[in-house]
Design an enzyme around this catalytic site. Sequence first.
Site, PDB file in Angstrom:
ATOM      1  N   HIS A 138     -28.243   4.959  18.401  1.00  0.00           N
ATOM      2  CA  HIS A 138     -29.751   5.145  18.616  1.00  0.00           C
ATOM      3  C   HIS A 138     -30.691   4.414  17.317  1.00  0.00           C
ATOM      4  O   HIS A 138     -30.532   4.974  16.211  1.00  0.00           O
ATOM      5  CB  HIS A 138     -30.452   6.467  19.105  1.00  0.00           C
ATOM      6  CG  HIS A 138     -30.271   7.720  18.097  1.00  0.00           C
ATOM      7  ND1 HIS A 138     -31.099   7.908  16.960  1.00  0.00           N
ATOM      8  CD2 HIS A 138     -29.231   8.383  17.970  1.00  0.00           C
ATOM      9  CE1 HIS A 138     -30.553   8.963  16.338  1.00  0.00           C
ATOM     10  NE2 HIS A 138     -29.493   9.291  16.847  1.00  0.00           N
ATOM     11  N   ASP A 185     -27.801   8.803  10.721  1.00  0.00           N
ATOM     12  CA  ASP A 185     -28.336   9.413  11.925  1.00  0.00           C
ATOM     13  C   ASP A 185     -29.516   8.714  12.397  1.00  0.00           C
ATOM     14  O   ASP A 185     -30.691   8.750  12.080  1.00  0.00           O
ATOM     15  CB  ASP A 185     -28.668  10.769  11.874  1.00  0.00           C
ATOM     16  CG  ASP A 185     -28.984  11.374  13.384  1.00  0.00           C
ATOM     17  OD1 ASP A 185     -28.745  10.542  14.252  1.00  0.00           O
ATOM     18  OD2 ASP A 185     -29.598  12.328  13.274  1.00  0.00           O
ATOM     19  N   GLU A 245     -33.816   8.844  20.870  1.00  0.00           N
ATOM     20  CA  GLU A 245     -32.655   9.916  21.073  1.00  0.00           C
ATOM     21  C   GLU A 245     -33.236  11.290  20.482  1.00  0.00           C
ATOM     22  O   GLU A 245     -32.898  12.232  21.158  1.00  0.00           O
ATOM     23  CB  GLU A 245     -31.451   9.304  20.359  1.00  0.00           C
ATOM     24  CG  GLU A 245     -29.967  10.470  21.057  1.00  0.00           C
ATOM     25  CD  GLU A 245     -30.338  11.278  19.848  1.00  0.00           C
ATOM     26  OE1 GLU A 245     -29.297  12.582  20.294  1.00  0.00           O
ATOM     27  OE2 GLU A 245     -30.822  11.478  18.708  1.00  0.00           O
ATOM     28  N   GLU A 246     -33.671  11.160  19.449  1.00  0.00           N
ATOM     29  CA  GLU A 246     -34.036  12.278  18.622  1.00  0.00           C
ATOM     30  C   GLU A 246     -35.208  13.171  19.313  1.00  0.00           C
ATOM     31  O   GLU A 246     -34.945  14.568  19.211  1.00  0.00           O
ATOM     32  CB  GLU A 246     -34.763  11.864  17.037  1.00  0.00           C
ATOM     33  CG  GLU A 246     -33.641  11.259  16.431  1.00  0.00           C
ATOM     34  CD  GLU A 246     -32.510  11.992  15.794  1.00  0.00           C
ATOM     35  OE1 GLU A 246     -32.217  13.084  16.355  1.00  0.00           O
ATOM     36  OE2 GLU A 246     -31.633  11.629  15.083  1.00  0.00           O
ATOM     37  N   ASP A 262     -22.626   7.961  17.152  1.00  0.00           N
ATOM     38  CA  ASP A 262     -23.970   8.815  16.641  1.00  0.00           C
ATOM     39  C   ASP A 262     -23.436  10.085  15.815  1.00  0.00           C
ATOM     40  O   ASP A 262     -23.949  11.125  16.148  1.00  0.00           O
ATOM     41  CB  ASP A 262     -24.726   9.268  17.760  1.00  0.00           C
ATOM     42  CG  ASP A 262     -25.922   9.880  17.461  1.00  0.00           C
ATOM     43  OD1 ASP A 262     -26.447   9.759  16.210  1.00  0.00           O
ATOM     44  OD2 ASP A 262     -26.476  10.543  18.354  1.00  0.00           O
ATOM     45  N   HIS A 272     -30.834  14.794   9.515  1.00  0.00           N
ATOM     46  CA  HIS A 272     -32.201  15.216   9.790  1.00  0.00           C
ATOM     47  C   HIS A 272     -32.999  15.458   8.639  1.00  0.00           C
ATOM     48  O   HIS A 272     -34.115  16.283   8.522  1.00  0.00           O
ATOM     49  CB  HIS A 272     -32.504  16.462  10.537  1.00  0.00           C
ATOM     50  CG  HIS A 272     -32.122  16.226  12.139  1.00  0.00           C
ATOM     51  ND1 HIS A 272     -32.124  17.114  13.191  1.00  0.00           N
ATOM     52  CD2 HIS A 272     -31.578  14.740  12.794  1.00  0.00           C
ATOM     53  CE1 HIS A 272     -31.334  16.050  14.354  1.00  0.00           C
ATOM     54  NE2 HIS A 272     -31.222  15.100  14.052  1.00  0.00           N
TER      55      HIS A 272
END
Length: 467
Positions: free
Chosen positions: A279, A291, A325-326, A353, A423
């Site tokens: 992503h 990520d 995606e997030e 991912d 994140h």
Amino acid sequence: MKQLIFLFSILISLNLSAQTDADNIKKIYSNSLTNGKSYEWLDHLSTQIGSRLSGSLGAERAVEYTKEELEKLGLDKVWLQPVMVPKWVRGAPEFAYIETSPGVTTPINICALGGSIATPNGGVKAHVIEVKSLAELATLGEAIIKGKIVFYNRPMQADLINTFEAYGGCVDQRYAGAMEAGKYGAVGVIVRSMNLRMDDFPHTGSMSYGDLPNSQRIPSAAISTNHAELLSGMLALDKKINVFFSQNCQQLKDVQSYNVIGEITGSEFPNEYIVVGGHLDSWDLGDGSHDDGAGVVQSMDVLRLLKESGIKPKRSIRVVLFMNEENGLRGGNKYAEVAKAKGENHIFALESDSGGFTPRGFSFDCNDAVFNKVMQWESLFKPYLIHYFEKGHGGADIGPLKNGTTVLAGLVPDSQRYFDYHHASNDTFDAVNKRELELGAATMTALVYLFDKYGIGTISNKEELKD
């Protein structure tokens, strides 16, 4: 003379046919480790573009950059697939502190969770109720919770070797914590960061209010693990302390973005599709290198490595760089929707991912018959210390392709350090090891090569379906 030429041509033909799967896979690894492009692409994506939250300028620039780079590879097709995505913005930096008595404060590190509303002007200050679970929250009820800030402090389970299992065991407090606390009249939520390490980095991530009315929606933030421990310790000494926090985030109207897609058209079965992807969007605190910048550039390099290794695919191989995606999965859903509308036959999809760490193997979402066939390839990966072949999850973005026929797989890197960065603001390019990233790209390419060469034979994924 003609006989010599004829014999020479036979020898050449025999030599070409003697190229074994092991030979081709060795060539793929060699090309990735000596002439890889993934690290170079990630450097630009991370350090020149930066964070790529859906709907942001960074996401727009990432779409343009990756499309241009795919076009440089000389693929048969490169295109953008439009998709509407949510646009959430963080606003001014968050601010928070613990107040033990009037004027006596200790700053703490927090960040707004993605999708949260802002605090009222001037922030929120209230007593704190610490809980370990949504179930515990429900036992307290409105009489205790109303007017308070709920502090969810259940850590990831440290004795689980699979850190994704540990993450899954506590992420409900982040995703649904504000929705549940809001029902009991809480004025805010503070959630322990999803992180096994003790540090000062708060980790964002998606949260939801479900169908909660606007009047019951409350601001939600993550707190770093160090400061979660500090707050818990201070509450053990004095239940009357206050926490103050302020955040200025807001949800704006949806905007148009794109999935980025490139294709090598199959030489024998052009209407059978293999997808490899990651992503393109990321959260906004770091630059999203693990990520999922790593998965994006590894997937791009799969197509380049096939060409570089002289492998002409039988089936059409697509790289898909999914958007959103997030905080919505709009890109994955859109790709599957269009594929279904066109009647496209996707036989295999692979996603990366889980960070750019050392690859350990793959997780397969398929039936037993297909998995048993895949296990026959395990020995080809043993020389590269790839030993993990298990049934399980494929990936969020490729999940919508699941239809009882398509085989789904996820690259499984070593996961022990992943949630140190997930994140958070330290998910940056300097945290990625070049060699580990390139090993992952080669590992993905090798699996795509095998699925392209052999397909799934006469085995139907609908046979013996036990999932």
